[in-house]
Write a protein that holds these residues in place. Structure first.
Motif, short mmCIF file in Angstrom:
data_model
loop_
_atom_site.label_atom_id
_atom_site.label_comp_id
_atom_site.label_asym_id
_atom_site.label_seq_id
_atom_site.Cartn_x
_atom_site.Cartn_y
_atom_site.Cartn_z
N ASP A 143 19.36 -42.02 -19.58
CA ASP A 143 17.74 -42.18 -19.05
C ASP A 143 17.01 -43.34 -20.14
O ASP A 143 16.36 -44.18 -19.56
CB ASP A 143 16.90 -41.05 -19.03
CG ASP A 143 17.38 -40.06 -17.97
OD1 ASP A 143 17.74 -40.74 -17.00
OD2 ASP A 143 17.44 -38.79 -18.17
N GLU A 144 17.24 -43.35 -21.24
CA GLU A 144 16.93 -44.29 -22.24
C GLU A 144 17.24 -45.66 -21.95
O GLU A 144 16.63 -46.67 -21.90
CB GLU A 144 17.27 -43.91 -23.62
CG GLU A 144 16.47 -44.84 -24.54
CD GLU A 144 14.98 -44.59 -24.66
OE1 GLU A 144 14.39 -45.38 -25.43
OE2 GLU A 144 14.32 -43.85 -24.02
N ARG A 145 18.43 -45.87 -21.50
CA ARG A 145 19.20 -47.23 -20.81
C ARG A 145 18.17 -47.65 -19.68
O ARG A 145 17.91 -48.83 -19.63
CB ARG A 145 20.55 -46.95 -20.68
CG ARG A 145 21.35 -47.02 -21.85
CD ARG A 145 22.90 -46.96 -21.43
NE ARG A 145 23.48 -47.02 -22.65
CZ ARG A 145 24.98 -46.56 -22.61
NH1 ARG A 145 25.48 -46.12 -21.94
NH2 ARG A 145 25.54 -46.90 -23.73
N THR A 146 17.75 -46.75 -18.99
CA THR A 146 16.76 -47.05 -17.73
C THR A 146 15.83 -47.57 -18.21
O THR A 146 15.01 -48.43 -17.71
CB THR A 146 17.02 -45.86 -16.66
OG1 THR A 146 18.11 -45.65 -16.25
CG2 THR A 146 16.09 -46.25 -15.40
N ARG A 147 15.14 -46.89 -19.06
CA ARG A 147 13.70 -47.04 -19.79
C ARG A 147 13.98 -48.66 -20.38
O ARG A 147 12.89 -49.47 -20.15
CB ARG A 147 13.31 -46.20 -20.58
CG ARG A 147 12.83 -44.83 -19.77
CD ARG A 147 12.21 -43.76 -20.76
NE ARG A 147 13.27 -43.11 -21.62
CZ ARG A 147 13.68 -41.86 -21.60
NH1 ARG A 147 13.22 -41.17 -20.32
NH2 ARG A 147 14.54 -41.30 -22.26
N LEU A 148 14.96 -48.76 -21.02
CA LEU A 148 15.18 -49.92 -21.89
C LEU A 148 15.21 -51.05 -20.78
O LEU A 148 14.70 -52.29 -20.90
CB LEU A 148 16.36 -50.06 -22.68
CG LEU A 148 16.59 -51.18 -23.67
CD1 LEU A 148 15.22 -51.44 -24.75
CD2 LEU A 148 17.74 -51.21 -24.40
N SER A 149 16.04 -50.90 -19.94
CA SER A 149 16.27 -52.02 -18.82
C SER A 149 14.84 -52.07 -18.05
O SER A 149 14.67 -53.40 -17.39
CB SER A 149 17.27 -51.39 -17.64
OG SER A 149 18.50 -51.46 -18.31
N SER A 150 14.08 -51.16 -17.72
CA SER A 150 12.62 -51.44 -17.12
C SER A 150 11.87 -52.13 -17.94
O SER A 150 11.22 -53.23 -17.28
CB SER A 150 12.32 -50.06 -16.88
OG SER A 150 11.61 -49.50 -18.16
N VAL A 151 12.05 -52.10 -19.23
CA VAL A 151 11.20 -52.75 -20.20
C VAL A 151 11.64 -54.35 -20.08
O VAL A 151 10.69 -55.17 -19.97
CB VAL A 151 10.81 -52.53 -21.66
CG1 VAL A 151 10.45 -53.49 -22.28
CG2 VAL A 151 10.54 -51.05 -21.70
N ARG A 152 12.87 -54.48 -20.15
CA ARG A 152 13.33 -55.88 -20.22
C ARG A 152 13.12 -56.50 -18.80
O ARG A 152 12.81 -57.72 -18.78
CB ARG A 152 14.96 -55.74 -20.25
CG ARG A 152 15.67 -57.09 -20.01
CD ARG A 152 17.29 -56.68 -20.08
NE ARG A 152 17.67 -58.10 -19.34
CZ ARG A 152 18.67 -58.08 -18.54
NH1 ARG A 152 19.55 -56.77 -18.32
NH2 ARG A 152 19.30 -59.09 -17.96
#
Length: 469
Positions: A143-152
């Motif tokens: 899920d942290e990858r999804t959050r990181l991708s959303s910031v990017r």
């Protein structure tokens, strides 16, 4: 900090801002480049399309090779971040040169823009492949990858918003000399493009396992590595999702300026505000979809968002001249769907990287992300090529800078409407088949992570988790 814990806000922001340069170049090229080459530089539509298709022959080699090289880079700064420093300034310079119209005939212009396209693609790759590869290294949490991708993606769309809006504003200040307007705007954005690379370099740190990673000298070589990547079923499905969704986005972007100018008869002073509506809607919905995906999963988010996009595309096909307000409404709806094309495929790739690690024992983010960046640029190139030749064969009439726009034949207007509507919608619907077949759910990813941890502790891996031959 371990790679499975949540990242700090500082790290997320420093990473996310790094996508501004690529987003600026992609947005301006996507919305304005076809019109620039046809109606400002004076190339015939088919010749303009040929420039970027030919450049992709080099890209087919360039992108995976640079990805492979980043996997084998050894430095105290890590494997990826040094490349941001190497490519930043050449990236900005090549972007600027793309928007100059040298005093050459059509043949000379073809070779000039082809050379610049190759240089720009190479510099773009040198920056963007290692940048996007950082996603899989900064965190290994699903899920942290999804959050990181959303910031990017938030920064990416924000960059696209600003670039698309202000580029049009700057160019419009030179109504009698659009060549000068494009050159002035390109100079502004060329400087802006390089800066984010330095912010990401200094604001992030690759984890110890990435800095200390040894080049895979005993493992698969470049071509064998590609063979393994292309035999990875989830990776093939993710690349299919991304290529189809990006191609649909590019068809709409490439032809939107021509559609609004020649079919809707919109005042071009409003065009920048139309782009603002699309990009701002996308920006908001990337953040919304990132949260929703934690509840219903990435695949379901893609179905919902892409469904909105299909409705908007078909609505654009049926609009009639003068329906400016309806065009803006459909643009906002399209932004809801465009956002999932940015968010979902990029958040899936790190999971595929770890499935590959389970099979090969190596982390080869560069190879996978190299193909992904290639597909992003291929989508733009194929969109320009097909759009260019569709306009050429339909009898599109080039404009002359400084003179009123010519009246387009009915065949050219119909071709523009098909490209921006049914053609884009059908391509997007085909991507649903790949989404349905994609096998790595949150639960499956958790199993992969557990088994990778066992491997690091020298425990045996159950054969049921290893990819099928």
């Amino acid at each position: 900090m371990t790679t499975s814990t949540r990242l700090s806000s500082k790290t997320k922001l420093a990473y996310g801002v790094g996508d501004l340069g690529a987003a600026i170049a992609t947005a301006i090229n996507g919305f304005f480049l076809l019109n620039f080459l046809i109606n400002v530089a004076g190339l015939r539509p088919g010749i303009a399309g040929n420039v970027f298709l030919v450049a992709k022959i080099w890209d087919a080699v360039n992108d995976p090779i640079i990805g492979w090289l980043t996997d084998r880079t050894v430095s105290k700064f890590g494997r990826r971040r040094p490349w941001l420093l190497i490519g930043a300034i050449p990236f900005g310079l090549a972007f600027f040169l793309q928007w100059i119209v040298p005093p050459l005939n059509e043949t000379g212009l073809f070779w000039y823009y082809l050379l610049i396209a190759i240089l720009l693609d190479t510099a773009y790759t040198a920056v963007n492949v290692p940048y996007v590869s950082l996603t899989a290294e900064l965190t290994q949490d699903y899920d942290e990858r999804t959050r990181l991708s959303s910031v990017r993606m938030g920064f990416s769309i924000l960059g696209g918003v600003l670039a698309a809006f202000f580029h049009g504003i700057i160019v419009s200040q030179f109504p009698q000399d659009p060549k000068l307007g494009y050159m002035v705007s390109a100079a502004v954005w060329a400087v802006t493009i390089a800066g984010p690379c330095f912010i990401t370099f200094f604001g992030t740190k690759e984890p110890d396992f990435a800095i200390n990673a040894k080049p895979a000298v005993e493992g698969p070589g470049f071509f064998e590595g590609l063979k393994i990547a292309l035999s990875n079923k989830p990776f093939i499905l993710v690349t299919t999702i991304y290529m189809l969704s990006w191609l649909a986005i590019q068809f709409a972007q490439n032809n939107l300026q021509l559609y609004t100018k020649d079919w809707i008869k919109m005042d071009m002073g409003l065009f920048s505000f139309l782009l603002l509506a699309i990009q701002f809607s996308s920006f908001i919905w990337v953040l919304i979809w990132a949260k929703v995906s934690e509840k219903i999963g990435k695949q379901n988010v893609y179905y919902l968002g892409a469904g909105f996009f299909v409705l908007a595309l078909m609505g654009l096909f049926f609009l009639q001249p003068g329906q400016v307000v309806a065009t803006f409404v459909l643009a906002v709806i399209a932004g809801i769907g465009i956002s999932v094309g940015y968010l979902v495929p990029w958040s899936m790739v790190p999971d595929v990287v770890e499935l590959d690690e389970l099979e090969t024992g190596q982390r080869r983010e560069g190879v996978f992300y190299g193909f992904f960046v290639f597909l992003q640029k291929m989508g733009l190139a194929v969109g320009l090529f097909i759009s260019g030749w569709a306009l050429e064969l339909s009898g599109y009439v080039n404009a002359t800078p400084g003179l009123p726009d010519p009246v387009q034949p009915a065949s050219a207007l119909f071709a523009i409407r098909v490209l921006i509507g049914p053609a884009s919608a059908v391509i997007l619907l085909l991507s649903f088949l790949a989404v349905k077949a994609y096998p790595i759910t949150r639960e499956k990813h958790a199993e992969i992570k557990v088994e990778l941890d066992k491997r690091k502790n020298n425990q045996p891996i159950p054969s049921t988790l290893l990819p099928e031959e």
